[in-house]
Design a protein around this motif. Structure first.
Motif, mmCIF file in Angstrom:
data_model
loop_
_atom_site.group_PDB
_atom_site.id
_atom_site.type_symbol
_atom_site.label_atom_id
_atom_site.label_comp_id
_atom_site.label_asym_id
_atom_site.label_seq_id
_atom_site.Cartn_x
_atom_site.Cartn_y
_atom_site.Cartn_z
ATOM 1 N N THR A 55 0.625 -0.891 0.309
ATOM 2 C CA THR A 55 0.175 0.207 0.221
ATOM 3 C C THR A 55 1.193 1.269 -0.089
ATOM 4 O OG1 THR A 55 -1.937 -0.778 1.193
ATOM 5 C CG2 THR A 55 -1.616 0.931 1.604
ATOM 6 N N ARG A 56 1.952 1.467 0.759
ATOM 7 C CA ARG A 56 2.684 2.385 1.525
ATOM 8 C C ARG A 56 3.506 2.441 -0.248
ATOM 9 N NH1 ARG A 56 5.946 1.112 7.226
ATOM 10 N NH2 ARG A 56 7.170 -0.385 5.637
ATOM 11 N N GLN A 57 3.900 1.443 -0.401
ATOM 12 C CA GLN A 57 4.651 1.995 -2.159
ATOM 13 C C GLN A 57 4.482 2.077 -3.777
ATOM 14 O OE1 GLN A 57 7.421 2.229 0.447
ATOM 15 N NE2 GLN A 57 8.877 1.848 -1.637
ATOM 16 N N THR A 58 3.297 2.028 -3.168
ATOM 17 C CA THR A 58 2.390 2.031 -3.993
ATOM 18 C C THR A 58 2.910 3.678 -5.293
ATOM 19 O OG1 THR A 58 0.723 0.152 -3.892
ATOM 20 C CG2 THR A 58 0.030 2.061 -5.783
ATOM 21 N N VAL A 59 2.945 2.819 -6.683
ATOM 22 C CA VAL A 59 2.911 4.571 -7.564
ATOM 23 C C VAL A 59 2.093 4.406 -8.619
ATOM 24 C CG1 VAL A 59 4.660 5.363 -9.290
ATOM 25 C CG2 VAL A 59 5.906 4.584 -7.699
ATOM 26 N N SER A 60 1.513 3.814 -9.210
ATOM 27 C CA SER A 60 0.165 3.865 -9.697
ATOM 28 C C SER A 60 -0.145 1.917 -10.085
ATOM 29 C CB SER A 60 0.412 4.027 -11.156
ATOM 30 O OG SER A 60 1.178 3.536 -12.086
ATOM 31 N N VAL A 61 -1.664 2.301 -10.324
ATOM 32 C CA VAL A 61 -2.655 0.692 -10.700
ATOM 33 C C VAL A 61 -3.325 1.194 -11.291
ATOM 34 C CG1 VAL A 61 -3.663 1.374 -8.349
ATOM 35 C CG2 VAL A 61 -3.293 -0.785 -9.462
ATOM 36 N N ALA A 62 -3.487 0.545 -12.472
ATOM 37 C CA ALA A 62 -4.854 0.312 -13.674
ATOM 38 C C ALA A 62 -6.421 0.164 -12.681
ATOM 39 C CB ALA A 62 -4.910 0.182 -15.109
ATOM 40 N N ARG A 63 -7.290 0.965 -12.762
ATOM 41 C CA ARG A 63 -8.967 0.331 -12.303
ATOM 42 C C ARG A 63 -8.933 -0.462 -13.921
ATOM 43 N NH1 ARG A 63 -13.264 4.952 -11.156
ATOM 44 N NH2 ARG A 63 -12.376 5.854 -13.470
ATOM 45 N N PRO A 64 -10.014 -1.422 -13.350
ATOM 46 C CA PRO A 64 -10.613 -2.195 -14.122
ATOM 47 C C PRO A 64 -11.116 -2.294 -15.089
ATOM 48 C CG PRO A 64 -11.497 -2.665 -11.765
ATOM 49 C CD PRO A 64 -10.737 -1.711 -11.831
ATOM 50 N N THR A 65 -10.927 -2.975 -16.439
ATOM 51 C CA THR A 65 -11.884 -2.687 -17.776
ATOM 52 C C THR A 65 -11.723 -4.150 -18.432
ATOM 53 O OG1 THR A 65 -10.266 -1.178 -18.699
ATOM 54 C CG2 THR A 65 -11.272 -2.222 -19.806
ATOM 55 N N ILE A 66 -13.645 -3.701 -18.529
ATOM 56 C CA ILE A 66 -14.249 -4.711 -19.038
ATOM 57 C C ILE A 66 -14.701 -5.059 -20.389
ATOM 58 C CG2 ILE A 66 -16.179 -4.268 -18.510
ATOM 59 C CD1 ILE A 66 -17.156 -6.913 -17.610
ATOM 60 N N ASN A 67 -14.700 -6.465 -21.270
ATOM 61 C CA ASN A 67 -14.986 -6.126 -22.522
ATOM 62 C C ASN A 67 -15.686 -7.505 -22.446
ATOM 63 O OD1 ASN A 67 -13.867 -6.222 -25.523
ATOM 64 N ND2 ASN A 67 -13.601 -7.550 -25.384
ATOM 65 N N TYR A 68 -17.055 -7.446 -23.549
ATOM 66 C CA TYR A 68 -17.913 -7.836 -23.754
ATOM 67 C C TYR A 68 -17.318 -8.261 -25.671
ATOM 68 C CZ TYR A 68 -20.527 -7.259 -19.850
ATOM 69 O OH TYR A 68 -21.057 -7.091 -18.881
ATOM 70 N N ASN A 69 -17.326 -9.551 -25.954
ATOM 71 C CA ASN A 69 -17.283 -9.215 -27.208
ATOM 72 C C ASN A 69 -18.659 -10.127 -27.697
ATOM 73 O OD1 ASN A 69 -14.508 -10.135 -27.934
ATOM 74 N ND2 ASN A 69 -13.911 -12.209 -26.537
ATOM 75 N N GLU A 70 -18.762 -10.196 -28.672
ATOM 76 C CA GLU A 70 -20.368 -10.151 -29.146
ATOM 77 C C GLU A 70 -20.301 -10.848 -30.456
ATOM 78 O OE1 GLU A 70 -19.155 -7.043 -33.425
ATOM 79 O OE2 GLU A 70 -20.419 -5.898 -31.419
ATOM 80 N N THR A 71 -21.310 -11.488 -30.231
ATOM 81 C CA THR A 71 -22.172 -12.821 -31.948
ATOM 82 C C THR A 71 -23.103 -11.917 -32.614
ATOM 83 O OG1 THR A 71 -21.701 -14.510 -30.152
ATOM 84 C CG2 THR A 71 -23.558 -15.203 -30.944
ATOM 85 N N PRO A 72 -23.263 -12.160 -33.967
ATOM 86 C CA PRO A 72 -23.689 -11.376 -35.313
ATOM 87 C C PRO A 72 -24.739 -12.604 -35.169
ATOM 88 C CG PRO A 72 -22.009 -12.641 -35.795
ATOM 89 C CD PRO A 72 -21.496 -12.304 -34.483
ATOM 90 N N LEU A 73 -26.067 -11.817 -35.137
ATOM 91 C CA LEU A 73 -27.515 -13.172 -35.706
ATOM 92 C C LEU A 73 -27.930 -12.253 -36.582
ATOM 93 C CD1 LEU A 73 -29.385 -13.249 -31.925
ATOM 94 C CD2 LEU A 73 -27.384 -14.536 -33.138
#
Length: 217
Positions: A55-73
């Motif tokens: 915790t005290r040595q952290t410089v940077s961190v990314a927040r989560p990213t979510i990806n939804y792949n798609e199915t064509p109909l």
């Protein structure tokens, strides 16, 4: 010559921002979250005996990213789409490599949990090496209720670890960059549950609060 009187009660800040439909005044500007106000906590990471090391040595961190792949109909004259199963993308956590080797030892221990490179022995189950982490956005105060937003990441493990380069011409602090894969991420009080974390690292679900304490009972 008369000095013009200034109406101290007259305000203009209510005119800031984008006006609403049918309004001549702005909607105001909300205070944004600031990037430097955050905290990272890891649980069951390496051989961590103190939650504060990373915790005290952290410089940077990314927040989560979510990806939804798609199915064509495919239909007669058009195409519609439906979402496939979601996939959380990896994030990077960068920490300073301190002269006590506390953080470096924690990272090395986590690497060895995933694969002991001396004995060439791997963990029999993912549960033996996966850890949890929390990414908290703070409001800038030093109170115990200063958490604005909290992400809880489960099933984490390291996919890559990059130890910083040594260089005679540089006096920059050494860093360790970790890429983290995780199984799932939840934000805030999803499903009416908050995670109250005790000083021992125990995670307790509570339906009455989304406050996540670093210390306490």
């Amino acid at each position: 010559m008369a000095i013009p009187q200034i109406n101290l009660l007259q305000t203009t800040v209510d005119k800031f921002g984008v006006p609403f439909i049918g309004s001549t005044s702005g909607g105001g500007i909300l205070m944004p979250k600031l990037k430097h106000r955050f905290r990272v906590i890891v649980y069951s990471f390496g051989d961590v005996t103190s939650l504060i090391n990373v915790t005290r040595q952290t410089v940077s961190v990314a927040r989560p990213t979510i990806n939804y792949n798609e199915t064509p109909l495919h239909s007669y004259n058009n195409v519609a789409y439906i979402a496939q199963k979601p996939e959380w993308q990896t994030i990077e956590l960068v920490v300073r490599d301190d002269i006590t080797n506390l953080v470096s030892s924690n990272v090395s221990s986590q690497v060895q949990k995933q694969m002991n490179h001396y004995t060439q022995s791997a963990a029999p189950s993912a549960g033996n090496y996966k850890f949890q982490m929390e990414i908290q956005t703070l409001d800038g105060t030093m109170t115990t209720s200063n958490i604005i937003e909290s992400w809880y990441l489960e099933g984490c493990y390291l996919t890559s670890v990059a130890y910083d380069t040594l260089e005679y011409s540089s006096s920059d602090p050494m860093q360790i960059t970790m890429t983290i894969r995780y199984d799932n991420a939840t934000q805030g009080n999803e499903a009416g549950l908050g995670y109250l974390i005790t000083s021992g690292g125990t995670i307790i679900n509570t339906a009455t609060s989304i406050f996540r304490a670093v210390t306490g009972t």
